[in-house]
Design a protein around this motif. Structure first.
Motif, PDB file in Angstrom:
ATOM      1  N   ASN A 744       0.807  -1.212   0.000  1.00  0.00           N
ATOM      2  CA  ASN A 744       0.000   0.000   0.000  1.00  0.00           C
ATOM      3  C   ASN A 744       0.847   1.272   0.000  1.00  0.00           C
ATOM      4  O   ASN A 744       0.489   2.265  -0.617  1.00  0.00           O
ATOM      5  CB  ASN A 744      -0.940   0.014   1.210  1.00  0.00           C
ATOM      6  CG  ASN A 744      -1.868  -1.187   1.213  1.00  0.00           C
ATOM      7  OD1 ASN A 744      -2.271  -1.675   0.162  1.00  0.00           O
ATOM      8  ND2 ASN A 744      -2.195  -1.684   2.396  1.00  0.00           N
ATOM      9  N   SER A 752       6.714   1.470   5.591  1.00  0.00           N
ATOM     10  CA  SER A 752       6.072   0.551   4.657  1.00  0.00           C
ATOM     11  C   SER A 752       4.767   0.038   5.247  1.00  0.00           C
ATOM     12  O   SER A 752       4.635  -0.109   6.473  1.00  0.00           O
ATOM     13  CB  SER A 752       6.987  -0.635   4.331  1.00  0.00           C
ATOM     14  OG  SER A 752       7.184  -1.449   5.472  1.00  0.00           O
ATOM     15  N   TRP A 753       3.819  -0.218   4.366  1.00  0.00           N
ATOM     16  CA  TRP A 753       2.506  -0.740   4.762  1.00  0.00           C
ATOM     17  C   TRP A 753       2.090  -1.763   3.716  1.00  0.00           C
ATOM     18  O   TRP A 753       1.918  -1.435   2.550  1.00  0.00           O
ATOM     19  CB  TRP A 753       1.491   0.409   4.859  1.00  0.00           C
ATOM     20  CG  TRP A 753       0.072  -0.043   5.076  1.00  0.00           C
ATOM     21  CD1 TRP A 753      -0.353  -1.204   5.638  1.00  0.00           C
ATOM     22  CD2 TRP A 753      -1.109   0.678   4.717  1.00  0.00           C
ATOM     23  NE1 TRP A 753      -1.714  -1.263   5.662  1.00  0.00           N
ATOM     24  CE2 TRP A 753      -2.211  -0.125   5.110  1.00  0.00           C
ATOM     25  CE3 TRP A 753      -1.340   1.908   4.114  1.00  0.00           C
ATOM     26  CZ2 TRP A 753      -3.523   0.283   4.899  1.00  0.00           C
ATOM     27  CZ3 TRP A 753      -2.653   2.299   3.904  1.00  0.00           C
ATOM     28  CH2 TRP A 753      -3.736   1.504   4.301  1.00  0.00           C
ATOM     29  N   THR A 754       1.980  -3.023   4.134  1.00  0.00           N
ATOM     30  CA  THR A 754       1.575  -4.094   3.233  1.00  0.00           C
ATOM     31  C   THR A 754       0.337  -4.784   3.794  1.00  0.00           C
ATOM     32  O   THR A 754       0.022  -4.666   4.986  1.00  0.00           O
ATOM     33  CB  THR A 754       2.697  -5.123   3.042  1.00  0.00           C
ATOM     34  OG1 THR A 754       2.980  -5.748   4.316  1.00  0.00           O
ATOM     35  CG2 THR A 754       3.953  -4.464   2.511  1.00  0.00           C
ATOM     36  N   GLN A 847      -2.587  -7.055   8.179  1.00  0.00           N
ATOM     37  CA  GLN A 847      -2.022  -5.738   7.910  1.00  0.00           C
ATOM     38  C   GLN A 847      -0.646  -5.655   8.577  1.00  0.00           C
ATOM     39  O   GLN A 847      -0.486  -6.038   9.741  1.00  0.00           O
ATOM     40  CB  GLN A 847      -2.917  -4.632   8.486  1.00  0.00           C
ATOM     41  CG  GLN A 847      -4.334  -4.629   7.949  1.00  0.00           C
ATOM     42  CD  GLN A 847      -4.455  -3.833   6.663  1.00  0.00           C
ATOM     43  OE1 GLN A 847      -3.478  -3.327   6.139  1.00  0.00           O
ATOM     44  NE2 GLN A 847      -5.676  -3.723   6.151  1.00  0.00           N
ATOM     45  N   ARG A 848       0.338  -5.154   7.830  1.00  0.00           N
ATOM     46  CA  ARG A 848       1.689  -5.015   8.380  1.00  0.00           C
ATOM     47  C   ARG A 848       2.198  -3.592   8.121  1.00  0.00           C
ATOM     48  O   ARG A 848       2.135  -3.100   6.994  1.00  0.00           O
ATOM     49  CB  ARG A 848       2.641  -6.015   7.738  1.00  0.00           C
ATOM     50  CG  ARG A 848       2.233  -7.469   7.900  1.00  0.00           C
ATOM     51  CD  ARG A 848       3.245  -8.394   7.234  1.00  0.00           C
ATOM     52  NE  ARG A 848       2.841  -9.787   7.300  1.00  0.00           N
ATOM     53  CZ  ARG A 848       2.118 -10.392   6.360  1.00  0.00           C
ATOM     54  NH1 ARG A 848       1.730  -9.708   5.279  1.00  0.00           N
ATOM     55  NH2 ARG A 848       1.802 -11.659   6.483  1.00  0.00           N
ATOM     56  N   VAL A 849       2.718  -2.968   9.169  1.00  0.00           N
ATOM     57  CA  VAL A 849       3.290  -1.627   9.075  1.00  0.00           C
ATOM     58  C   VAL A 849       4.670  -1.659   9.710  1.00  0.00           C
ATOM     59  O   VAL A 849       4.859  -2.272  10.774  1.00  0.00           O
ATOM     60  CB  VAL A 849       2.395  -0.583   9.785  1.00  0.00           C
ATOM     61  CG1 VAL A 849       3.057   0.780   9.768  1.00  0.00           C
ATOM     62  CG2 VAL A 849       1.024  -0.505   9.128  1.00  0.00           C
ATOM     63  N   TYR A 851       8.424   0.804  10.420  1.00  0.00           N
ATOM     64  CA  TYR A 851       9.096   2.102  10.316  1.00  0.00           C
ATOM     65  C   TYR A 851      10.254   2.136  11.297  1.00  0.00           C
ATOM     66  O   TYR A 851      10.069   2.023  12.515  1.00  0.00           O
ATOM     67  CB  TYR A 851       8.131   3.245  10.619  1.00  0.00           C
ATOM     68  CG  TYR A 851       8.770   4.617  10.523  1.00  0.00           C
ATOM     69  CD1 TYR A 851       9.153   5.146   9.296  1.00  0.00           C
ATOM     70  CD2 TYR A 851       8.984   5.371  11.677  1.00  0.00           C
ATOM     71  CE1 TYR A 851       9.746   6.384   9.198  1.00  0.00           C
ATOM     72  CE2 TYR A 851       9.569   6.634  11.590  1.00  0.00           C
ATOM     73  CZ  TYR A 851       9.953   7.137  10.348  1.00  0.00           C
ATOM     74  OH  TYR A 851      10.537   8.363  10.255  1.00  0.00           O
ATOM     75  N   ASP A 855       7.696  -2.500  14.071  1.00  0.00           N
ATOM     76  CA  ASP A 855       6.787  -3.208  13.180  1.00  0.00           C
ATOM     77  C   ASP A 855       5.487  -3.504  13.909  1.00  0.00           C
ATOM     78  O   ASP A 855       5.480  -3.797  15.111  1.00  0.00           O
ATOM     79  CB  ASP A 855       7.422  -4.508  12.670  1.00  0.00           C
ATOM     80  CG  ASP A 855       7.770  -5.476  13.780  1.00  0.00           C
ATOM     81  OD1 ASP A 855       6.906  -6.292  14.155  1.00  0.00           O
ATOM     82  OD2 ASP A 855       8.916  -5.422  14.283  1.00  0.00           O
ATOM     83  N   SER A 857       1.716  -5.580  13.276  1.00  0.00           N
ATOM     84  CA  SER A 857       0.887  -6.442  12.437  1.00  0.00           C
ATOM     85  C   SER A 857      -0.439  -6.701  13.123  1.00  0.00           C
ATOM     86  O   SER A 857      -0.501  -6.825  14.359  1.00  0.00           O
ATOM     87  CB  SER A 857       1.595  -7.772  12.139  1.00  0.00           C
ATOM     88  OG  SER A 857       1.707  -8.556  13.303  1.00  0.00           O
TER      89      SER A 857
END
Length: 996
Positions: A744, A752-754, A847-849, A851, A855, A857
């Motif tokens: 995303n 990052s955001w996946t 959802q994973r973020v 920085y 991290d 999730s």
């Protein structure tokens, strides 16, 4: 001369300082970032190494920034390999990025081998070790829940050590079992995945369609789960440690009546039965309450039995491993410990694991290896159900006397012994000790270019010892009466698998050919024995000295052995990396079936088209992978006991000539014509990856038809045998599965955001039951309906008018049922299918973020449109006053509700009470939230460590469900029926992972 040299030196020094000054100054730099095809890359990150400065490319792939002439630029973009480019005092720096083939070249396990993802023609879902450890699971199967489409994982209970139910693409068989086949390191793995430490698992690949599962023939009908354990790799010795500690609490308590609510309910129940006179309440109370209860009422006793029975539980897990290797020798050794202490004091599960994996090259052509799993576990209280006893206890009952000792019968009712007595030392002891050694060994030799022979040998040894002791003051015996009892069971299982494999793998210009041939044998021997006694003279001996008991109440033993002999051939062919074909044929011979029916043949064919490899797709730069695939095949199910075709005799005591003799009579008729259930499966799928990997996923549509169902055909009573097992009946499954992975957001600052999302629908249907039957009400089977349904009367409310109720011979305040055929009477013709556990759709999301070392999730999943049956609303909703009751809105002459009927002391349960038990089973759960922090690499370097990560997890923090929010239940997730057992829990967990 010295002056001249001094002048030259001064000039050179000035030039050097000036050059350094010029290089240190930021100068404008521009350029263009393109892909290997020359097309511009939009949004590529261009950063200055060692600094926070950077920019991104525009729609033409161009960029501009200020940087020192000595700087190094780092250029990166999703789907491409990052590059570091020195500026070297240039004002224009153009960069061409190369595609990252890692995803396309990623290898998945397909059974008896591996394939690149782009070459796979079957429907396979994969989950790696990182995803497995994102959720604090006690069992490897739990890691699949909500993570991949088409796989349904539901908890059977919340007891420590319980294993969840796994269904791959729904339920097919009505009686032969629906559990998938588990294969660990290439060897079939019987029974419980509890024996495997989840941290020892490198990946789990689920084979779903016939093309993928037909390679396992008669055992692949319910899907196959391939588990690959961790192996060593080429590196210096690496030591890892992971540990966690979690605090476990219940999600809530069952909403039972307190003292005042219970008293009002019991008085109303007796009022309805004409046994309570409101004009003389004291005399009426004296009739319906015992003297002990009257005394407690006057004292104001209000006991919360759930709080007394439940306590805070905890979990802990530790694993220490070392791995490494060279080009010739690779090794991995891990030791693990896990403990789950339940919220009910008598329930716990403890496990010790040891995993060893070694791979060794001998010369250049021979490779050997071994993977061994050793497990010891101890489970306590596996069948204990303390909640059932505690929920029945009256709130007006005082558990302790004046001296603080437990009162055996707190209300003087001999059907309500004190539930806390089970917690007294020695009153109830239940243990199951389990030892298992599972070994997978292989030897592989390269015969010549492209041809390899491999020998796989697997051994599996299990020993189970079970013991149950119940003392005189155990609650079960206090209700039934009698002396102390004990049961002891032993089980020994020995199994082995031997597989001979030939594999030929060769590429001829545009042609790729892979041929696999298999000859294998698998055999299992299971030896069990059991003994039960009554009258243990010395209770501290528990179940360890059965010979001293007064009476033997049961004794038995059993031996079960089965063998499967198999041949398999598979051909994978690819042309120009575009067109793919997979052909498989497996033949299985099983000892379970009679001569003439032992062999089954299971073929499959699959086709794949890598559309993205075609010339006309080369100009479509935003699509890097597009594959269409289709498959058809037949797979089987051997789910019958080893000797079912031979019939069964049962022993019967008989008096003959005034003497006691033993006779034998048939209890199961012999049927030598039994054979496999067979599932024919069709699957069409699409795999895709677009926008340089920002969006990737797959879509599958499937249809499965299972024939020759193993069902019981009931016989007339005159035969002396109830039924015979036959191959009859047909079921069908069809559905759609969607899996999606997205990137995303990914910024130059490191944020990052996946996201992973999956969605699936499965529709089960019985097509035929044999003998022309359209229904089997006793088993809940109906042609045209799912394989399991709820068939009952339909509650439409509570009778509010006596005259209207009398038409149906009912009374005001009782449950009003739907008269479906309108004949003004209620009978079997008014029963209907109320719903099914099968949801309309299911899905999951991760959802994973991340920085700068942090991290986060979040893992969630949902099941929508199912129906559940709750035992709470039948077992603890009696409304007649002897036991405590759920706190429900019941009908009274002054409260004309349509929710629940009027209490009645003349009815042990309300008429048609089961109709109160059906609820919407839909729910949305956040399974887990994890927040982690990884220490910076600079600190790790100073500490001489590879990595160090701290984490905190919250397991099951949120459940949104009508059953929970609307009907005051706790957790709707269960297998078909919400049982009264250990309550659902949530957990706060703290963890650490270190690598040296």
């Amino acid at each position: 001369m010295k002056n001249t040299l001094s002048k030259v030196g001064a000039i050179l020094l000035c030039l050097l300082l000036w050059g350094t000054f010029i290089s240190a100054q930021s100068v404008p730099i521009s350029g263009k970032v393109t892909g290997p095809d020359g097309n511009p890359i939009i949004g590529a990150s261009v950063a200055i190494k060692g600094q926070k400065k950077g920019t991104v490319t525009d729609v033409m792939g161009a960029y501009k920034l200020q940087a020192p002439g000595t700087a190094t630029l780092i250029i990166s973009f999703i789907g491409y390999l990052p590059q570091e480019v020195p500026v070297n005092n240039r004002s224009e720096v153009n960069v061409k990025l190369e595609e990252d083939q890692k995803k396309l070249d990623e290898v998945v396990v397909v059974g008896y081998g591996q394939q690149k993802k782009k070459d796979v023609t079957g429907s396979i879902s994969s989950i790696n070790s990182k995803a497995i450890m994102e959720v604090p699971v006690t069992n490897a199967q739990q890691a699949l829940q909500g993570r991949t489409p088409g796989i349904d994982v539901l908890n059977n209970s919340n007891k420590p050590g319980d294993e969840p139910r796994v269904r791959v693409r729904g339920t097919r068989s009505l009686s032969a079992g629906n559990d998938p086949l588990y294969v660990v390191d290439g060897i079939p793995f019987a029974g419980n995945l509890n024996d495997i430490n989840p941290q020892d698992i490198a990946s789990m690949d689920v084979l779903k369609d016939a093309s993928a599962t037909a390679i396992y023939g008669s055992r692949g009908a319910n899907g196959v789960v391939l588990v690959s354990t961790r192996k060593g790799k080429i590196s210096a010795p690496q030591v890892t440690y992971s540990g966690m500690y979690g605090i476990v609490n219940t999600l809530g308590k069952t909403d039972m009546m307190d003292s005042q609510q219970y008293l009002a309910m019991k008085r109303e129940a007796n009022r309805a039965a004409g046994l309570y006179d409101d004009n003389n309440p004291d005399a009426s109370d004296a009739k319906i309450f015992t003297a002990t209860e009257i005394a407690n009422i006057k004292k104001g006793v209000n006991t919360d039995w759930q709080s007394l029975m439940l306590s805070q539980g905890w979990q802990t897990r530790h694993a220490l491993g070392v791995s490494g290797g060279t080009e010739t020798t690779k090794y991995a050794v891990t030791g693990g410990y896990f403990k789950d202490e339940g919220v009910l004091k008598l329930q716990s599960y403890e496990r010790y694991n040891l995993h060893i994996a070694v791979d060794q090259m001998i010369g250049k052509r021979i490779q050997i290896g071994a993977s061994s799993l050793a497990t010891y576990s101890m489970r306590k209280g596996g069948t204990y159900n303390g909640m059932s006893a505690s929920l029945k206890m009256l709130p007006i009952a005082d558990p302790y006397d004046a001296s603080g000792k437990l009162i055996t019968y707190p209300t003087a009712d001999n059907q309500q012994p004190n539930a806390l007595l089970d917690y007294e030392d020695g009153n109830r002891v239940e243990r199951l000790s389990h030892i298992r050694f599972f070994n997978s060994l292989y030897g592989e030799v390269s015969l010549f270019d492209g041809l390899k022979y491999r020998l796989n040998v697997g051994t599996d040894v299990m020993q189970n010892n079970y013991g149950l002791f119940q003392g005189k003051k155990n609650t079960d015996l206090l209700i039934g009466g009698g002396d102390a009892t004990a049961t002891k069971q032993g089980q020994f299982v020995w199994a082995y698998t031997v597989e001979n494999l030939l594999n030929y793998n060769k590429t001829f210009k545009k042609h790729a050919l892979n041929v696999t041939a298999l000859y294998s044998v698998q055999r299992q021997r299971e030896d069990t024995s059991t003994a039960s006694v009554r009258g243990i003279p010395v209770e501290w001996q528990e179940y360890y000295n059965l010979g001293q008991a007064a009476n033997v109440t049961g004794i038995g033993s059993q031996l079960g052995t089965w063998t499967i002999l198999s041949y398999m051939g598979r051909v994978n062919y690819g042309y120009d990396d575009r067109y793919l074909v997979t052909l498989t044929l497996r033949a299985d011979g099983s000892s379970r079936f009679a001569p003439g029916h032992k062999w089954g043949y299971f073929p499959s064919v699959a086709l794949g088209w890598n559309v993205s490899s075609e010339d006309f797709m080369k100009s479509v730069s935003w699509v890097e992978n597009l594959k269409v695939r289709g498959s058809y095949g037949r797979i089987g199910n051997t789910g019958i006991p080893p000797y079912a075709t031979q019939g069964l005799l049962g022993r019967s005591p008989y008096s003959f000539g005034n003497k006691g003799v033993t006779g034998f009579s048939p209890i199961l008729l012999r049927n030598p014509n039994l054979t496999w259930e067979t599932t024919a499966s069709t699957n069409i799928g699409i795999d895709f990856s677009i926008l340089k990997g920002r969006i990737s996923g797959n879509v599958d549509v499937y249809k499965q038809k299972t024939t020759d169902l193993l069902l019981q055909r009931f016989l007339p009573f005159s035969n002396g045998v109830d039924y015979v097992l036959e191959n009859t009946g047909v079921t069908q499954n069809k559905g759609i599965e969607i899996g999606l992975s997205t990137v995303n957001l990914e910024t130059k600052s490191g944020f990052s955001w996946t996201m992973d999302v999956n969605f699936y629908m499965n529709r089960e249907k019985i097509l035929a039951l044999g003998e022309g039957k359209t229904q089997d009400i006793g088993n809940g089977w109906f042609v045209g309906s799912p394989t399991y349904v709820y068939y009952d009367y339909k509650k439409v409310g509570i009778w509010q008018d006596e005259a209207a109720a009398q038409v149906y011979k009912q009374h005001q305040g009782e449950i009003q049922l739907a008269d479906l055929n309108g004949d003004k009477k209620l009978d079997d013709k008014d029963r209907t299918i109320l719903g099914a556990p099968q949801p309309k759709w299911s899905g999951g999301m991760t959802q994973r973020v991340a920085y700068k070392g942090f991290d986060l999730s979040v893992v969630a999943f949902a099941r929508m449109g199912s129906t559940v049956k709750s035992d709470f609303y039948s077992t603890f909703n009696t409304l007649f006053g002897r036991y405590n009751n759920l706190d429900v809105d019941y009908w009274t002459p002054t409260n004309h509700t349509n929710a629940f009927p009027r209490p009645n002391a003349n009815q042990e349960r309300p008429n048609n009470y089961n109709t109160l038990s059906y609820f919407d089973g839909s729910f949305f759960k956040i399974r887990n939230i994890t927040l982690g922090y990884s220490m910076p690499k600079s600190i790790m370097k100073r500490w001489q460590m590879e990595a160090l990560r701290f984490s905190v997890d919250v397991k099951q923090p949120l459940i949104l469900a009508p059953y929970r929010q609307k009907y005051k239940g706790i957790d709707p997730e269960d297998v078909n029926v919400i049982g009264v057992d250990a309550p659902a829990t949530w957990m706060l967990q703290f963890g650490v992972n270190a690598t040296f």
